[in-house]
Enzyme design. Structure first.
Site, PDB file in Angstrom:
ATOM      1  N   CYS A  28       0.818  -1.223   0.000  1.00 55.56           N
ATOM      2  CA  CYS A  28       0.000   0.000   0.000  1.00 55.56           C
ATOM      3  C   CYS A  28       0.844   1.261   0.000  1.00 55.56           C
ATOM      4  O   CYS A  28       0.450   2.275  -0.590  1.00 55.56           O
ATOM      5  CB  CYS A  28      -0.926   0.004   1.217  1.00 55.56           C
ATOM      6  SG  CYS A  28      -2.152  -1.313   1.206  1.00 55.56           S
ATOM      7  N   CYS A  41      14.198   5.684   0.522  1.00 56.10           N
ATOM      8  CA  CYS A  41      12.764   5.869   0.256  1.00 56.10           C
ATOM      9  C   CYS A  41      12.062   5.878   1.601  1.00 56.10           C
ATOM     10  O   CYS A  41      12.693   6.168   2.621  1.00 56.10           O
ATOM     11  CB  CYS A  41      12.225   4.773  -0.675  1.00 56.10           C
ATOM     12  SG  CYS A  41      12.311   3.111   0.018  1.00 56.10           S
TER      13      CYS A  41
END
Length: 351
Positions: A187, A321
Site C-alpha cells: 500500500c 525511500c
C-alpha cells in the site's frame, strides 16, 4: 458458562437472531481468536469481533501508528501517532466491549513464536500485508490445525478465503509459489482505497463468526474476489492439493519469497553521523519529498531508468525511500548500469 445480565443487553440483537441466539453467543464468548496485524484489515476485524463478543482476542503487531494510516485504519486518531498499534487498539476496543479480554503482543510474528501463539487460539485471522507473513501464518495454522481466515487488498480490489477448515485447502494450494518481490508492491508504494480494507476486513470477521457459531457456508475451498470500482464479485472454487504437505515451518520465509537483504545497508543514525562521506539519492514521489527530506538527488523510482545520469557519483551513494523497499529496487537497477559505483541502501528507509 452463562451470559451475565449486562451481556444479555449488550448482545440483544444476536440473542433474538435465529441461528445465533444464546447458544451461538455462548460459543462466541468461549472462543479465542488471534488477529495478525492491527492495520487496515485488522482494524475492522478487531472492531466487529469485539462487538460480537468473542471472549478472548489476541492482537499481534509490532508497528506504531503513522499519520498515513489514518486514511483507512479506523481504530486510531491523530493523537495516537507514534504509539503501538496493538496496545492502542486494545485500549480503544475495551471501551466498546468490556466483556472481552485482549492479549496484546507488541512483536512481529516469526517462525520462533508462531506455533506457540497459534496453539492458544481457536481461529487465526490474517490481516498481514506481505507474502512472507502469509506463508508463515498458513504453515503454522496447518501444523497447529487451526482454521485460517485470509484477506488481502490491492488498490481497489480484495480477496477473502478460509484455509485449513476441517481439512480444506490451504494458502499453498491456492498460491504454491509467491510472486517476485517487484510484482507485489504494498500500500505504501501504490496506494489503496480507504474503504477497501473495511469491506474485506468485515467479510473476514463474518467468516470468523460463522466458523465459531457453526452457521452458514464457510468460504473453504473458495476465493471471494471483490472489486470496489465495478462492484463485481467473483467466487472461485479451488481444490485441496494432496501433494502439498506441511509438517514444519520453513527456515527463512523472506528467502522463500525472494526477499534478499541488501548487500550494503546503513541506518539513518549512522548516515546522519557521517553525512559528508556520501551522496544521497531519494527515489520517493514528489509529494513525499515535499513532506520530509534528508536531501540529495531526487529521482522517483519510475523515472530512474531515464534519469540515472543525473546522479552525483564522486562518493558512495546512499539510496533512500520511505521503507527501504523502493530503494532496494533502485539499487538493483543502478548496479547494472553504473557498475563501478558503490550503492548503499538506507535500512528501513525514513520510517
Amino acid at each position: 458458562m452463562s451470559l451475565l445480565k449486562e451481556e444479555q443487553k449488550q448482545y440483544n440483537r444476536h440473542l433474538i437472531l435465529d441461528k445465533i441466539g444464546s447458544v451461538g453467543q455462548l460459543k462466541l464468548k468461549n472462543s479465542k481468536v488471534l488477529v495478525i496485524g492491527a492495520g487496515g484489515l485488522g482494524c475492522p476485524v478487531l472492531q466487529y469481533l469485539t462487538a460480537a463478543g468473542v471472549g478472548i482476542i489476541g492482537i499481534i503487531d509490532d508497528d506504531e501508528v503513522d499519520q498515513s494510516n489514518l486514511q483507512r485504519q479506523i481504530l486510531y486518531t491523530i493523537d495516537d501517532i507514534g504509539v503501538s498499534k496493538a496496545e492502542t487498539a486494545a485500549k480503544r476496543l475495551s471501551k466498546l466491549n468490556p466483556f472481552v479480554k485482549f492479549n496484546v503482543y507488541k512483536e512481529q510474528l516469526t517462525r520462533l513464536n508462531a506455533i506457540s501463539l497459534f496453539e492458544e487460539y481457536d481461529v487465526i485471522v490474517d490481516g498481514s500485508d506481505n507474502f512472507s507473513t502469509r506463508y508463515l501464518t498458513n504453515d503454522a495454522a496447518v501444523i497447529t490445525n487451526k482454521p485460517l481466515v485470509y484477506g488481502a487488498i490491492f488498490k481497489f480490489e480484495g480477496q477473502v478465503s478460509v484455509f485449513n477448515y476441517k481439512g480444506s485447502a490451504t494458502y499453498r494450494c491456492l498460491y504454491p509459489t509467491p510472486p517476485k518481490p517487484d510484482e507485489s508492491p504494498n500500500c505504501s508504494q501504490i496506494g489503496v482505497l480507504g474503504v477497501l480494507p473495511g469491506i474485506i476486513g468485515s467479510l473476514q470477521a463474518n467468516e470468523t463468526i460463522k466458523i465459531i457459531c457453526e452457521i452458514g457456508d464457510v468460504l473453504a475451498n473458495k476465493l471471494l474476489m471483490y472489486n470496489t470500482l465495478t462492484m463485481h464479485q467473483m467466487l472461485l472454487d479451488f481444490e485441496k492439493n494432496s501433494e502439498v504437505l506441511i509438517t514444519q515451518l520453513a527456515d527463512d520465509y523472506d528467502f522463500f519469497c525472494g526477499i534478499i537483504p541488501a548487500k550494503n545497508e546503513i541506518t539513518l543514525d549512522e548516515l546522519q553521523a557521517d553525512l559528508l562521506t556520501y551522496n544521497l539519492l531519494d527515489v520517493r514521489e514528489n509529494w513525499e519529498r515535499e513532506e520530509y527530506s534528508i536531501g540529495g538527488n531526487h529521482i522517483p523510482l519510475a523515472e530512474l531508468s531515464i534519469r540515472y545520469n543525473e546522479l552525483k557519483v564522486n562518493k558512495p551513494v546512499v539510496v533512500y525511500c520511505k521503507s527501504g523497499i523502493r530503494s532496494k529496487k533502485a539499487i538493483s537497477f543502478l548496479e547494472d548500469v553504473l557498475q563501478n559505483i558503490k550503492f548503499i541502501n538506507l535500512k528501513n528507509g525514513l520510517l
